[in-house]
Design a protein around this motif. Structure first.
Motif, PDB file in Angstrom:
ATOM      1  N   LEU A 228       0.033  56.421 -40.167  1.00  0.00           N
ATOM      2  CA  LEU A 228       0.734  56.079 -38.930  1.00  0.00           C
ATOM      3  C   LEU A 228      -0.187  55.365 -37.946  1.00  0.00           C
ATOM      4  O   LEU A 228      -0.004  55.463 -36.729  1.00  0.00           O
ATOM      5  CB  LEU A 228       1.313  57.355 -38.290  1.00  0.00           C
ATOM      6  N   THR A 229      -1.136  54.630 -38.471  1.00  0.00           N
ATOM      7  CA  THR A 229      -1.972  53.806 -37.603  1.00  0.00           C
ATOM      8  C   THR A 229      -1.130  52.654 -37.050  1.00  0.00           C
ATOM      9  O   THR A 229      -0.089  52.281 -37.618  1.00  0.00           O
ATOM     10  CB  THR A 229      -3.158  53.226 -38.377  1.00  0.00           C
ATOM     11  N   VAL A 230      -1.571  52.108 -35.943  1.00  0.00           N
ATOM     12  CA  VAL A 230      -0.845  50.989 -35.337  1.00  0.00           C
ATOM     13  C   VAL A 230      -0.749  49.833 -36.322  1.00  0.00           C
ATOM     14  O   VAL A 230       0.296  49.162 -36.439  1.00  0.00           O
ATOM     15  CB  VAL A 230      -1.536  50.537 -34.028  1.00  0.00           C
ATOM     16  N   GLU A 231      -1.825  49.603 -37.074  1.00  0.00           N
ATOM     17  CA  GLU A 231      -1.822  48.491 -38.023  1.00  0.00           C
ATOM     18  C   GLU A 231      -0.756  48.696 -39.096  1.00  0.00           C
ATOM     19  O   GLU A 231      -0.017  47.760 -39.452  1.00  0.00           O
ATOM     20  CB  GLU A 231      -3.200  48.347 -38.666  1.00  0.00           C
ATOM     21  N   SER A 232      -0.672  49.913 -39.621  1.00  0.00           N
ATOM     22  CA  SER A 232       0.302  50.198 -40.663  1.00  0.00           C
ATOM     23  C   SER A 232       1.730  50.115 -40.134  1.00  0.00           C
ATOM     24  O   SER A 232       2.618  49.547 -40.786  1.00  0.00           O
ATOM     25  CB  SER A 232       0.048  51.585 -41.254  1.00  0.00           C
ATOM     26  N   LEU A 233       1.957  50.674 -38.955  1.00  0.00           N
ATOM     27  CA  LEU A 233       3.306  50.649 -38.375  1.00  0.00           C
ATOM     28  C   LEU A 233       3.704  49.226 -37.989  1.00  0.00           C
ATOM     29  O   LEU A 233       4.869  48.833 -38.140  1.00  0.00           O
ATOM     30  CB  LEU A 233       3.356  51.568 -37.146  1.00  0.00           C
ATOM     31  N   ALA A 234       2.744  48.455 -37.508  1.00  0.00           N
ATOM     32  CA  ALA A 234       3.032  47.065 -37.150  1.00  0.00           C
ATOM     33  C   ALA A 234       3.438  46.267 -38.380  1.00  0.00           C
ATOM     34  O   ALA A 234       4.375  45.448 -38.337  1.00  0.00           O
ATOM     35  CB  ALA A 234       1.806  46.433 -36.487  1.00  0.00           C
ATOM     36  N   ALA A 235       2.745  46.493 -39.499  1.00  0.00           N
ATOM     37  CA  ALA A 235       3.093  45.807 -40.732  1.00  0.00           C
ATOM     38  C   ALA A 235       4.505  46.186 -41.178  1.00  0.00           C
ATOM     39  O   ALA A 235       5.265  45.337 -41.672  1.00  0.00           O
ATOM     40  CB  ALA A 235       2.082  46.158 -41.831  1.00  0.00           C
ATOM     41  N   ARG A 236       4.874  47.435 -40.992  1.00  0.00           N
ATOM     42  CA  ARG A 236       6.220  47.882 -41.352  1.00  0.00           C
ATOM     43  C   ARG A 236       7.275  47.185 -40.491  1.00  0.00           C
ATOM     44  O   ARG A 236       8.385  46.912 -40.950  1.00  0.00           O
ATOM     45  CB  ARG A 236       6.313  49.402 -41.212  1.00  0.00           C
ATOM     46  N   ALA A 237       6.924  46.923 -39.230  1.00  0.00           N
ATOM     47  CA  ALA A 237       7.859  46.242 -38.327  1.00  0.00           C
ATOM     48  C   ALA A 237       7.746  44.726 -38.424  1.00  0.00           C
ATOM     49  O   ALA A 237       8.483  44.001 -37.738  1.00  0.00           O
ATOM     50  CB  ALA A 237       7.586  46.677 -36.895  1.00  0.00           C
ATOM     51  N   ARG A 238       6.825  44.245 -39.265  1.00  0.00           N
ATOM     52  CA  ARG A 238       6.588  42.805 -39.454  1.00  0.00           C
ATOM     53  C   ARG A 238       6.175  42.138 -38.138  1.00  0.00           C
ATOM     54  O   ARG A 238       6.641  41.058 -37.774  1.00  0.00           O
ATOM     55  CB  ARG A 238       7.822  42.110 -40.027  1.00  0.00           C
ATOM     56  N   LEU A 239       5.257  42.811 -37.422  1.00  0.00           N
ATOM     57  CA  LEU A 239       4.725  42.290 -36.174  1.00  0.00           C
ATOM     58  C   LEU A 239       3.213  42.421 -36.200  1.00  0.00           C
ATOM     59  O   LEU A 239       2.649  43.214 -36.967  1.00  0.00           O
ATOM     60  CB  LEU A 239       5.275  43.080 -34.975  1.00  0.00           C
ATOM     61  N   SER A 240       2.535  41.665 -35.365  1.00  0.00           N
ATOM     62  CA  SER A 240       1.092  41.834 -35.238  1.00  0.00           C
ATOM     63  C   SER A 240       0.836  43.158 -34.523  1.00  0.00           C
ATOM     64  O   SER A 240       1.676  43.626 -33.754  1.00  0.00           O
ATOM     65  CB  SER A 240       0.485  40.688 -34.427  1.00  0.00           C
ATOM     66  N   PRO A 241      -0.303  43.805 -34.770  1.00  0.00           N
ATOM     67  CA  PRO A 241      -0.596  45.077 -34.102  1.00  0.00           C
ATOM     68  C   PRO A 241      -0.482  45.001 -32.587  1.00  0.00           C
ATOM     69  O   PRO A 241       0.066  45.904 -31.949  1.00  0.00           O
ATOM     70  CB  PRO A 241      -2.027  45.399 -34.550  1.00  0.00           C
ATOM     71  N   ARG A 242      -0.988  43.928 -31.996  1.00  0.00           N
ATOM     72  CA  ARG A 242      -0.927  43.809 -30.536  1.00  0.00           C
ATOM     73  C   ARG A 242       0.505  43.660 -30.051  1.00  0.00           C
ATOM     74  O   ARG A 242       0.921  44.314 -29.099  1.00  0.00           O
ATOM     75  CB  ARG A 242      -1.761  42.611 -30.097  1.00  0.00           C
ATOM     76  N   HIS A 243       1.280  42.794 -30.714  1.00  0.00           N
ATOM     77  CA  HIS A 243       2.680  42.601 -30.331  1.00  0.00           C
ATOM     78  C   HIS A 243       3.475  43.889 -30.543  1.00  0.00           C
ATOM     79  O   HIS A 243       4.297  44.274 -29.707  1.00  0.00           O
ATOM     80  CB  HIS A 243       3.282  41.463 -31.157  1.00  0.00           C
ATOM     81  N   PHE A 244       3.220  44.575 -31.660  1.00  0.00           N
ATOM     82  CA  PHE A 244       3.934  45.820 -31.955  1.00  0.00           C
ATOM     83  C   PHE A 244       3.657  46.886 -30.898  1.00  0.00           C
ATOM     84  O   PHE A 244       4.574  47.529 -30.381  1.00  0.00           O
ATOM     85  CB  PHE A 244       3.514  46.350 -33.331  1.00  0.00           C
ATOM     86  N   ALA A 245       2.380  47.091 -30.560  1.00  0.00           N
ATOM     87  CA  ALA A 245       2.029  48.130 -29.584  1.00  0.00           C
ATOM     88  C   ALA A 245       2.678  47.852 -28.240  1.00  0.00           C
ATOM     89  O   ALA A 245       3.190  48.776 -27.577  1.00  0.00           O
ATOM     90  CB  ALA A 245       0.510  48.210 -29.444  1.00  0.00           C
TER      91      ALA A 245
END
Length: 319
Positions: A228-245
């Motif tokens: 559940l790291t930001v990087e992993s969750l961002a990839a699941r949402a198909r967004l960059s980590p910064r944009h996802f957060a």
């Protein structure tokens, strides 16, 4: 064993479940252990009151004629928004005479208006915590717990939390087995711990507007032990980590890390309450990895260790 007299205060616009929920708990205790409680109801003039749902309640008598009870129960409801000044005066004069003061939901607003919560910790329905704190700065309002005990004063959050508080009081007055039997009869938890949040993690956070973020929220809930790291969750949402957060915080009202923390804590608490799984197994299932990491999370959020949490709140097995 001394009999404890309970007096429920009734008024127009009272929330019916604020009255009947706790009353069913105490009535169940009286049936289980005859002589434990004597339950009375009273309105200002002794006349019937109409609840916020339209139900009419007929009290046993008038508050002016009521003897001082062991426990005074003040429910909430729409009638607390503009209460009769005579009711506040009565509470101010008679509240201190009770050995125990209890409020359900917005009943805390009536106690505060009578000055009975000054210098104390208290809670109320989540929608009115800000109002209680703003109107009564001498009261320390705790918006998260479902009920708060401060010496002889106990306040509870919205509606059904009055049942949780009543079960806790029965356990204190009589014993855990009595409270457990009542909870089984009413088909409720033995009692949710008072410091349990009024909202689950999913309710505390807003639901994201965008489907990918909603799906991530659901995935976190279903996989607390996953990556559940930001990087992993961002990839699941198909967004960059910064944009996802940034998007997650904007749409849910909390950071991804905060949401993950709440989901994991809630999951671990449920396992501690409802299963006999070992601490190490629960730590793995909750995504903490080690018992020590889970212990630190519990101490930080709840002020108690997982082992102590289970000891205090895990229901005894059925006999």
């Amino acid at each position: 064993m001394p009999q404890r007299t309970l007096l429920f205060v009734l008024f127009d616009g009272v929330q019916s479940l604020d009255v009947t929920g706790p009353m069913e708990v105490f009535a169940g205790a009286e049936k289980h252990t005859p002589g434990s409680y004597r339950i009375r109801t009273a309105s200002l003039d002794g006349g019937p009151v109409r609840t916020s749902s339209g139900l009419t309640l007929v009290p046993d008598g008038a508050l002016t004629a009521a003897s001082d009870p062991h426990t005074l129960v003040v429910p909430g409801g729409a009638g607390t928004r503009a209460p009769d000044p005579r009711l506040i005066d009565w509470l101010r004069a008679h509240g201190p005479r009770a050995r125990r003061l209890v409020s359900v939901c917005t009943g805390a607003i009536l106690l505060a208006a009578a000055g009975l919560l000054d210098g104390r910790r208290a809670t109320t329905h989540w929608a009115y915590c800000d109002k209680l704190a703003r109107d009564h700065p001498a009261v320390t309002v705790e918006p998260d717990p479902i009920y708060v005990r401060d010496a002889e004063v106990a306040t509870s959050a919205g509606v059904t939390s009055g049942i949780d508080l009543a079960l806790a009081l029965v356990e204190e007055d009589l014993d855990r087995d009595v409270a457990l039997d009542i909870a089984r009869h009413l088909v409720v938890f033995l009692r949710r711990p008072g410091n349990q949040a009024q909202f689950s993690a999913q309710l505390a956070a807003q639901t994201a507007q965008r489907a990918p973020l909603r799906e991530v929220q659901q995935w976190i809930t279903e996989h607390p032990a996953g990556d559940l790291t930001v990087e992993s969750l961002a990839a699941r949402a198909r967004l960059s980590p910064r944009h996802f957060a940034r998007a997650f915080r904007e749409e849910t009202g909390m950071t991804p890390g905060r949401y993950v923390d709440r989901v994991r804590l809630e999951h671990a608490r449920r396992l501690l309450e409802d299963t006999a799984d070992g601490i190490e197994e629960i730590a793995r299932a909750g995504g903490y990895g080690t018992p020590e990491a889970m212990r630190r999370a519990f101490l930080r959020a709840l002020g108690t260790s997982p082992a102590e949490y289970r000891r205090r709140f895990h229901p005894a097995p059925a006999r």
